[in-house]
Design a protein around this motif. Structure first.
Motif, PDB file in Angstrom:
ATOM      1  N   PRO A 142       4.357  47.864 -13.902  1.00  0.00           N
ATOM      2  CA  PRO A 142       4.582  47.672 -12.529  1.00  0.00           C
ATOM      3  C   PRO A 142       3.752  48.522 -11.899  1.00  0.00           C
ATOM      4  CG  PRO A 142       6.547  48.959 -13.947  1.00  0.00           C
ATOM      5  CD  PRO A 142       5.269  48.256 -14.568  1.00  0.00           C
ATOM      6  N   TYR A 143       3.427  48.467 -10.852  1.00  0.00           N
ATOM      7  CA  TYR A 143       2.147  49.433  -9.522  1.00  0.00           C
ATOM      8  C   TYR A 143       2.698  49.581  -8.871  1.00  0.00           C
ATOM      9  CZ  TYR A 143      -0.954  45.399  -9.146  1.00  0.00           C
ATOM     10  OH  TYR A 143      -1.685  44.287  -9.170  1.00  0.00           O
ATOM     11  N   ASP A 144       2.178  50.621  -7.724  1.00  0.00           N
ATOM     12  CA  ASP A 144       1.905  50.335  -6.451  1.00  0.00           C
ATOM     13  C   ASP A 144       0.680  49.657  -5.765  1.00  0.00           C
ATOM     14  OD1 ASP A 144       1.966  50.702  -3.341  1.00  0.00           O
ATOM     15  OD2 ASP A 144       3.755  52.652  -3.986  1.00  0.00           O
ATOM     16  N   ARG A 145       0.511  48.358  -5.429  1.00  0.00           N
ATOM     17  CA  ARG A 145      -0.697  48.149  -4.900  1.00  0.00           C
ATOM     18  C   ARG A 145      -1.034  48.774  -3.384  1.00  0.00           C
ATOM     19  NH1 ARG A 145       0.362  41.522  -3.931  1.00  0.00           N
ATOM     20  NH2 ARG A 145      -2.166  42.012  -3.642  1.00  0.00           N
ATOM     21  N   ASP A 146       0.039  48.954  -2.587  1.00  0.00           N
ATOM     22  CA  ASP A 146      -0.421  50.161  -1.601  1.00  0.00           C
ATOM     23  C   ASP A 146      -0.941  51.375  -2.284  1.00  0.00           C
ATOM     24  OD1 ASP A 146       0.506  47.836   0.211  1.00  0.00           O
ATOM     25  OD2 ASP A 146       2.520  49.024   0.881  1.00  0.00           O
ATOM     26  N   LEU A 147      -1.018  51.985  -2.724  1.00  0.00           N
ATOM     27  CA  LEU A 147      -0.789  53.483  -4.008  1.00  0.00           C
ATOM     28  C   LEU A 147      -2.461  52.951  -4.355  1.00  0.00           C
ATOM     29  CD1 LEU A 147       1.550  55.560  -4.937  1.00  0.00           C
ATOM     30  CD2 LEU A 147       0.152  56.373  -3.380  1.00  0.00           C
ATOM     31  N   TRP A 148      -2.011  51.990  -4.693  1.00  0.00           N
ATOM     32  CA  TRP A 148      -3.909  51.784  -4.599  1.00  0.00           C
ATOM     33  C   TRP A 148      -5.398  51.359  -4.639  1.00  0.00           C
ATOM     34  CZ3 TRP A 148      -5.733  51.043 -10.406  1.00  0.00           C
ATOM     35  CH2 TRP A 148      -5.107  51.401 -12.029  1.00  0.00           C
ATOM     36  N   ALA A 149      -4.684  50.386  -3.520  1.00  0.00           N
ATOM     37  CA  ALA A 149      -5.817  50.424  -1.987  1.00  0.00           C
ATOM     38  C   ALA A 149      -5.964  50.793  -1.040  1.00  0.00           C
ATOM     39  CB  ALA A 149      -5.376  48.733  -1.392  1.00  0.00           C
ATOM     40  N   SER A 150      -5.074  52.601  -1.607  1.00  0.00           N
ATOM     41  CA  SER A 150      -5.223  53.499  -0.563  1.00  0.00           C
ATOM     42  C   SER A 150      -6.568  54.243  -0.291  1.00  0.00           C
ATOM     43  CB  SER A 150      -3.468  54.775  -0.137  1.00  0.00           C
ATOM     44  OG  SER A 150      -3.797  55.389  -1.137  1.00  0.00           O
ATOM     45  N   SER A 151      -7.450  54.474  -1.491  1.00  0.00           N
ATOM     46  CA  SER A 151      -7.879  55.532  -1.340  1.00  0.00           C
ATOM     47  C   SER A 151      -9.328  54.683  -1.059  1.00  0.00           C
ATOM     48  CB  SER A 151      -8.435  56.005  -3.344  1.00  0.00           C
ATOM     49  OG  SER A 151      -9.806  57.221  -3.136  1.00  0.00           O
ATOM     50  N   SER A 152      -9.600  54.509   0.712  1.00  0.00           N
ATOM     51  CA  SER A 152     -10.868  54.118   0.804  1.00  0.00           C
ATOM     52  C   SER A 152     -11.312  54.997   2.469  1.00  0.00           C
ATOM     53  CB  SER A 152     -10.218  52.247   1.071  1.00  0.00           C
ATOM     54  OG  SER A 152      -9.715  52.467   1.993  1.00  0.00           O
ATOM     55  N   ARG A 153     -12.744  54.739   2.758  1.00  0.00           N
ATOM     56  CA  ARG A 153     -12.784  55.573   3.676  1.00  0.00           C
ATOM     57  C   ARG A 153     -13.327  53.746   4.727  1.00  0.00           C
ATOM     58  NH1 ARG A 153     -18.819  55.355   3.652  1.00  0.00           N
ATOM     59  NH2 ARG A 153     -19.862  55.485   1.584  1.00  0.00           N
ATOM     60  N   THR A 154     -13.606  53.979   6.335  1.00  0.00           N
ATOM     61  CA  THR A 154     -14.439  53.312   6.855  1.00  0.00           C
ATOM     62  C   THR A 154     -15.085  53.049   7.534  1.00  0.00           C
ATOM     63  OG1 THR A 154     -11.442  52.481   7.264  1.00  0.00           O
ATOM     64  CG2 THR A 154     -13.320  51.215   9.021  1.00  0.00           C
ATOM     65  N   VAL A 155     -16.391  52.367   7.847  1.00  0.00           N
ATOM     66  CA  VAL A 155     -17.574  52.565   8.720  1.00  0.00           C
ATOM     67  C   VAL A 155     -17.692  51.628   9.901  1.00  0.00           C
ATOM     68  CG1 VAL A 155     -19.999  52.022   8.156  1.00  0.00           C
ATOM     69  CG2 VAL A 155     -18.862  53.057   6.408  1.00  0.00           C
ATOM     70  N   SER A 156     -17.420  51.906  10.853  1.00  0.00           N
ATOM     71  CA  SER A 156     -17.054  51.269  11.786  1.00  0.00           C
ATOM     72  C   SER A 156     -19.041  51.092  12.064  1.00  0.00           C
ATOM     73  CB  SER A 156     -16.809  52.536  13.160  1.00  0.00           C
ATOM     74  OG  SER A 156     -15.273  52.495  12.839  1.00  0.00           O
ATOM     75  N   PHE A 157     -18.861  49.974  13.266  1.00  0.00           N
ATOM     76  CA  PHE A 157     -20.397  49.431  13.765  1.00  0.00           C
ATOM     77  C   PHE A 157     -20.574  49.741  15.746  1.00  0.00           C
ATOM     78  CE2 PHE A 157     -17.140  46.709  15.287  1.00  0.00           C
ATOM     79  CZ  PHE A 157     -17.809  45.961  16.543  1.00  0.00           C
ATOM     80  N   VAL A 158     -21.796  50.451  15.349  1.00  0.00           N
ATOM     81  CA  VAL A 158     -22.446  50.770  16.464  1.00  0.00           C
ATOM     82  C   VAL A 158     -22.320  49.623  17.523  1.00  0.00           C
ATOM     83  CG1 VAL A 158     -24.144  52.180  17.877  1.00  0.00           C
ATOM     84  CG2 VAL A 158     -23.130  52.735  15.320  1.00  0.00           C
TER      85      VAL A 158
END
Length: 482
Positions: free
Chosen positions: A439-455
């Motif tokens: 077992p693993y927590d899918r949300d935790l595994w995917a939580s470490s990220s950053r978002t680049v917004s468009f201008v």
């Protein structure tokens, strides 16, 4: 303690993650890629196996707990011919190879490419197994006579480590597999004249298949005999899984040697009427597919421009900052691969060009024009693949903040960047965990990220630039010749 191994074209990486998906230890070492005259690109299986042993031993030595499994992923396409013991009968032929360029052009003219596309949803290109095997059947038939299996990089490593002759459905997806049935389409094999070589194709492994490290593999890696081993999916689907792509319509951009654009879908419907390019990759979950458009215009193009201009890759970001959106009027088509392009169209004669240059332009403008053209190619691919949801990105290209911003602005949407760059190995580990019922927590595994917004103003500008790119591409396609 699952060790994930990503066997890339030019680099092999091993990673161990903690329980929330943060990498604890990693190691990498280069693989040798031999570029030969005539567009030939080959690799040595023994050298690649050696890179796997090097990184696995290095990571395992740092662990304070026993290794519980080995999870493999790696490059797809090409042909890795082996005998019954897993030894290469000739050097592996890379997906970058162009020896079958003329054959592919003939298949396009004769309707063979469209027939295979109609049956499997796969657009063939010179570096795919069908073209390479057909070329070898004509020019090196004795090599095929000696081979027991014609497979891919990951299953070649698996055979050497476990003795199993197998293939993951993702690798088998191009070009012979019907993604809906997950079985080979005999009509597609016959269409390319390879029915008499059908025995070289390993049957795809069942979902959640687990293999065991044999004595030879255990000695090679310094791990216990009998250790569970999982094999696949190959690096494109593995990266999608590792980045967190879950919902139909979500996509991932991999800015690596391949500019891979993939969109998750629950429908593998293809009528054969569109341009025969791209592919539907079967995933570990039956009924889910990745509509992939893996273009040939990735970071190898950036390496080329750096060599040409005598700059380091790390200098790309500052140069991009020195040139405005639109590269001061310089425009480019990015098709620098000797084997042309494979998505979202297939043309072995596709070639690059730069236009709008004058004495007033500098290298910053040329570099920015190339980076913008690759971003336009990504937009072209995603339009063909049907992107409608969230977009993730990974690969060496997104290490450049400036180039990532260009991708976001050209695509006109925010881009989620996982903080850990080893998303291919991460995806392989998650597949292994599922197969081993860990077992693993899918949300935790995917939580470490950053978002680049468009201008927004840049996105509006690039909307016009994309129209110009499409017009230039249409005009160029009428002029390309092998």
């Amino acid at each position: 303690m699952i060790i994930g191994v990503d066997i890339g074209t030019s680099l092999t990486k091993a990673v161990v993650f903690d329980e929330v998906g943060v990498s604890l230890h990693q190691a990498c070492t280069p693989s040798e890629v031999h570029h030969l005259p005539g567009g030939l690109v080959e690799q040595d299986l023994d050298q690649v196996i050696g890179t796997v042993a090097t990184v696995v031993r290095e990571v395992a030595a740092r662990l304070d707990a026993p290794v519980t499994a080995l999870a493999l992923t790696g490059q797809g396409d090409g042909v890795w011919l082996r005998d019954e013991d897993g030894n290469a009968v000739r050097p592996a032929i890379s997906w970058l190879d162009g020896r079958a360029n003329a054959l592919l052009a003939k298949w396009q003219a004769d309707g063979v490419s469209r027939e295979v596309f109609r049956r499997t949803g796969s657009g063939m290109f010179p570096g795919c197994a069908a073209a390479i095997l057909s070329y070898l059947d004509t020019h090196e038939p004795e090599v095929l006579d000696r081979a027991v299996v014609a497979g891919y990089c990951v299953d070649a490593v698996v055979q050497r480590l476990t003795g199993a002759i197998t293939v993951d459905v993702s690798d088998a997806s191009l070009p012979f597999l019907d993604p809906k049935t997950r079985r080979y389409d005999e009509g597609a094999i016959a269409a390319v004249g390879l029915s008499h070589r059908r025995g070289l194709l390993a049957e795809p492994a069942a979902p959640k298949a687990v293999f065991s490290l044999n004595r030879h593999g255990a000695e090679l890696l310094g791990l216990p005999e009998g250790l569970p081993v999982t094999a696949g999916p190959f690096d494109l689907p593995a990266s999608a899984i590792g980045a967190g792509v879950r919902e139909p319509g979500d996509g991932i951009l991999t800015a690596g040697t391949t500019l891979a654009c993939q969109v998750l879908t629950d429908s593998a419907e293809f009528d054969g009427e569109g341009e025969p390019a791209g592919m539907f990759l079967s995933t570990p979950t039956p009924g889910e597919y990745l509509h992939a458009m893996p273009a040939m215009v990735g970071t190898a193009s950036i390496d080329w421009i750096c060599r040409l201009l005598g700059i380091e890759v790390t200098g790309i970001g500052p140069l991009l900052a020195q040139s405005p959106p639109g590269a001061a009027g310089v425009r480019a088509l990015p098709f620098l691969s000797a084997s042309g392009e494979r998505a979202p169209f297939v043309d072995a004669s596709a070639r690059a060009q730069f236009a709008g240059l004058s004495l007033e332009h500098g290298r910053a403008d040329v570099v920015r024009a190339l980076c913008e053209s690759i971003a336009y190619a990504a937009r072209h691919c995603f339009e063909a693949a049907g992107l409608s949801g969230r977009l993730y990105a990974c690969g060496g290209g997104v290490r450049s903040a400036e180039w990532t911003q260009i991708f976001a602005d050209v695509l006109g949407r925010p881009i989620v960047i996982p903080s850990d760059p080893g998303v291919g190995a991460r995806g392989a580990v998650l597949v292994a965990a599922e197969a081993l019922n860990q077992p693993y927590d899918r949300d935790l595994w995917a939580s470490s990220s950053r978002t680049v917004s468009f201008v927004p103003e840049n996105a509006e500008f690039y909307q016009r630039g994309y129209a110009d790119y499409q017009a230039s591409l249409t005009a160029a396609r009428g002029l390309w010749r092998l």
